[in-house]
Design a protein around this motif. Structure first.
Motif, PDB file in Angstrom:
ATOM      1  N   ASP A   1     -44.936  -4.773 -15.452  1.00  0.00           N
ATOM      2  CA  ASP A   1     -45.174  -3.668 -14.308  1.00  0.00           C
ATOM      3  C   ASP A   1     -45.180  -4.671 -13.373  1.00  0.00           C
ATOM      4  N   GLU A   2     -44.288  -4.686 -12.079  1.00  0.00           N
ATOM      5  CA  GLU A   2     -44.243  -5.248 -11.145  1.00  0.00           C
ATOM      6  C   GLU A   2     -43.804  -4.430 -10.280  1.00  0.00           C
ATOM      7  N   ASP A   3     -43.747  -5.146  -8.830  1.00  0.00           N
ATOM      8  CA  ASP A   3     -43.519  -4.170  -7.496  1.00  0.00           C
ATOM      9  C   ASP A   3     -42.156  -3.619  -7.086  1.00  0.00           C
ATOM     10  N   ILE A   4     -41.333  -3.746  -8.419  1.00  0.00           N
ATOM     11  CA  ILE A   4     -39.920  -4.265  -8.392  1.00  0.00           C
ATOM     12  C   ILE A   4     -39.483  -3.205  -9.499  1.00  0.00           C
ATOM     13  N   HIS A   5     -38.931  -3.043  -9.805  1.00  0.00           N
ATOM     14  CA  HIS A   5     -37.989  -2.152 -10.419  1.00  0.00           C
ATOM     15  C   HIS A   5     -37.023  -2.742 -11.867  1.00  0.00           C
ATOM     16  N   MET A   6     -37.617  -2.633 -12.684  1.00  0.00           N
ATOM     17  CA  MET A   6     -37.363  -4.001 -14.323  1.00  0.00           C
ATOM     18  C   MET A   6     -35.807  -3.017 -15.127  1.00  0.00           C
ATOM     19  N   SER A   7     -35.266  -3.308 -15.257  1.00  0.00           N
ATOM     20  CA  SER A   7     -34.554  -2.961 -16.787  1.00  0.00           C
ATOM     21  C   SER A   7     -34.337  -3.298 -17.360  1.00  0.00           C
ATOM     22  N   TYR A   8     -33.164  -3.349 -18.690  1.00  0.00           N
ATOM     23  CA  TYR A   8     -32.851  -4.180 -19.584  1.00  0.00           C
ATOM     24  C   TYR A   8     -33.396  -5.589 -20.635  1.00  0.00           C
ATOM     25  N   PRO A   9     -34.725  -5.149 -20.490  1.00  0.00           N
ATOM     26  CA  PRO A   9     -35.472  -6.357 -20.965  1.00  0.00           C
ATOM     27  C   PRO A   9     -34.594  -7.095 -22.247  1.00  0.00           C
ATOM     28  N   MET A  10     -34.463  -8.497 -21.536  1.00  0.00           N
ATOM     29  CA  MET A  10     -34.154  -9.283 -22.551  1.00  0.00           C
ATOM     30  C   MET A  10     -34.536 -10.719 -23.231  1.00  0.00           C
TER      31      MET A  10
END
Length: 110
Positions: free
Chosen positions: A84-93
């Protein structure tokens, strides 16, 4: 905005059983709590368990990376937030190199 299960994304899976082919009807559905959605799953089998990494997004907020585990009996763990960071994250490879595992989530906004 109100969402219900019909409009909410979910994950589905089937443990591989060579006797029974995979079909859409045989997939088991994993529904997130009503205040969020799950998307972009990445499965990894390790030590006879399946680890599913995915984007978890609370409605109206940025996405983070969470994971669930499905054991060999099909028992599913609760989701756990893992990045969980200050940016949006998706698609974990996830990939392995020299017996270590690494993850590169999509972070195009940063």
């Amino acid at each position: 905005m109100i969402f219900n299960r019909r409009n909410q994304w979910f994950l589905s899976y089937q443990l591989i059983d060579r006797k029974n082919p995979v079909s859409f009807k045989s997939l088991k559905k994993l529904h997130p709590p009503k205040d969020r959605m799950w998307a972009d799953p990445f499965p990894l089998k390790y030590n006879n368990e399946y680890h599913i990494f995915f984007e978890e997004l609370y409605f109206g907020k940025k996405g983070h990376i969470s994971a669930i585990t499905i054991d060999s009996d099909g028992i599913v763990s609760d989701s756990v937030k893992i990045i969980d960071e200050d940016i949006h994250m998706s698609y974990p490879m996830v990939f392995s190199h020299n017996d270590n595992y690494y993850m590169i989530p999509e972070t195009v906004e940063s």
